[in-house]
Enzyme design. Structure first.
Site, mmCIF file in Angstrom:
data_model
loop_
_atom_site.group_PDB
_atom_site.id
_atom_site.type_symbol
_atom_site.label_atom_id
_atom_site.label_comp_id
_atom_site.label_asym_id
_atom_site.label_seq_id
_atom_site.Cartn_x
_atom_site.Cartn_y
_atom_site.Cartn_z
ATOM 1 N N ALA A 154 0.927 -1.082 -0.120
ATOM 2 C CA ALA A 154 -0.043 0.011 0.057
ATOM 3 C C ALA A 154 0.953 1.174 0.035
ATOM 4 C CB ALA A 154 -1.028 0.117 1.291
ATOM 5 N N SER A 155 0.293 2.314 -0.261
ATOM 6 C CA SER A 155 1.250 3.430 -0.641
ATOM 7 C C SER A 155 1.657 4.366 0.688
ATOM 8 C CB SER A 155 0.563 4.320 -1.614
ATOM 9 O OG SER A 155 0.309 3.889 -2.840
ATOM 10 N N THR A 156 0.593 4.318 1.489
ATOM 11 C CA THR A 156 1.091 5.023 2.862
ATOM 12 C C THR A 156 0.709 4.231 4.105
ATOM 13 O OG1 THR A 156 -1.360 5.822 3.011
ATOM 14 C CG2 THR A 156 -0.077 6.942 1.601
ATOM 15 N N ALA B 285 1.682 7.781 -4.684
ATOM 16 C CA ALA B 285 1.024 6.420 -5.134
ATOM 17 C C ALA B 285 0.285 6.434 -6.624
ATOM 18 C CB ALA B 285 0.070 6.063 -4.223
#
Length: 216
Positions: A18-20, A216
Site C-alpha cells: 500500500a502507498s501510505t 501512489a
C-alpha cells in the site's frame, strides 16, 4: 523466515503493498492465501510494505526477489500493487525478476495463472506465456497512466482552490521544497543536514518526507 515444504520443489512468496502508512497493506492477504491454498501452492513467506508503487525504493520487494530461486512464484493481488513505475523503471524491475527466473502470478489477471504450472515449453505454452507477458506490460502501463492522472487531478484541484481563495496561509517556496525533496530522495543527507542546507524547519522536512513516501 522461509518454510520449506517437504514435498514441494517450487516456493511461492506473496507480495502486499500500500502507498501510505494510513492504508492497510495486508488487506488482500486472506484472498491471496485462499488462492494459494486452492492451487496447492507452497507459500513460504509474505512480504508487506507501505511504499509508493511509482518508486523502485521498495526494500521488501527486493528482499522477495533476492530470496527467490529459479521457477519460484511471486503472487500479488494485481499489477498495480507491483508497479506504477515509469517504462524505464518497470523494465529495470522486470529484468531483476526475469534474471531470477521468477514466475509472476496476479490474482486478478487470469492469463497470468498459466505461470502456476512449470510445465515444459511446448509451442502452445510458449505462445500463451508471451501473450501473458504482453498483457502484464499493458496493465503496468495502465497503472502508470492512472498514477499520473491522479497526480494531475490533485494538482488541478489545488490550483483551483488557490484561485478561489480556499487555500490560505504562507506562500509555499516551491524552489526550496523541490530542493528538500531532491535531497530526501537522494538519501545522502540527514534531516538535520537538510535543515541547515535549505534553511527550513525540521517540521517542514518531516512534512515533505511524508509527501515523498506517500506518492501512489
Amino acid at each position: 523466515m522461509d518454510k520449506q515444504g517437504a514435498n514441494m520443489t517450487t516456493n511461492t512468496r506473496i507480495y502486499l503493498r500500500a502507498s501510505t502508512d494510513q492504508q492497510n497493506a495486508s488487506r488482500a492477504e486472506a484472498s491471496l492465501l485462499e488462492f494459494a491454498n486452492l492451487h496447492k501452492l507452497n507459500v513460504v513467506h509474505t512480504f508487506i510494505e507501505n511504499e509508493s508503487g511509482a518508486s523502485l525504493e521498495r526494500p521488501e520487494l527486493f528482499k522477495l526477489i533476492a530470496a527467490s530461486k529459479q521457477g519460484d512464484i511471486l503472487l500479488c493481488e494485481s499489477t498495480d500493487r507491483l508497479t506504477r513505475l515509469s517504462n524505464e523503471a518497470w523494465d529495470t524491475l522486470k529484468q531483476s525478476i526475469n534474471e531470477k527466473g521468477i514466475r509472476l502470478v496476479m490474482l486478478d489477471l487470469p492469463t497470468s495463472h498459466i505461470n502456476l504450472s512449470n510445465a515444459g515449453d511446448d509451442v502452445t505454452t510458449a505462445i500463451m506465456k508471451a501473450i501473458n507477458s504482453m498483457i502484464i506490460d499493458i496493465m503496468a502501463a495502465m497503472a502508470r497512466k492512472d498514477y499520473m492522472q491522479r497526480r494531475e487531478r490533485a494538482a488541478q484541484g489545488m490550483a483551483k482552490a488557490r484561485a478561489e481563495g480556499k487555500l490560505t496561509g504562507r506562500k509555499v517556496n516551491t524552489v526550496t521544497n523541490d530542493k528538500v525533496i531532491k535531497l530526501l530522495k537522494a538519501g545522502t543527507h540527514s534531516w538535520s543536514e537538510i535543515v541547515d542546507l535549505c534553511g527550513v524547519s525540521r517540521a517542514q522536512v518531516a512534512k515533505l518526507a511524508k509527501v515523498v513516501k506517500a506518492e501512489a
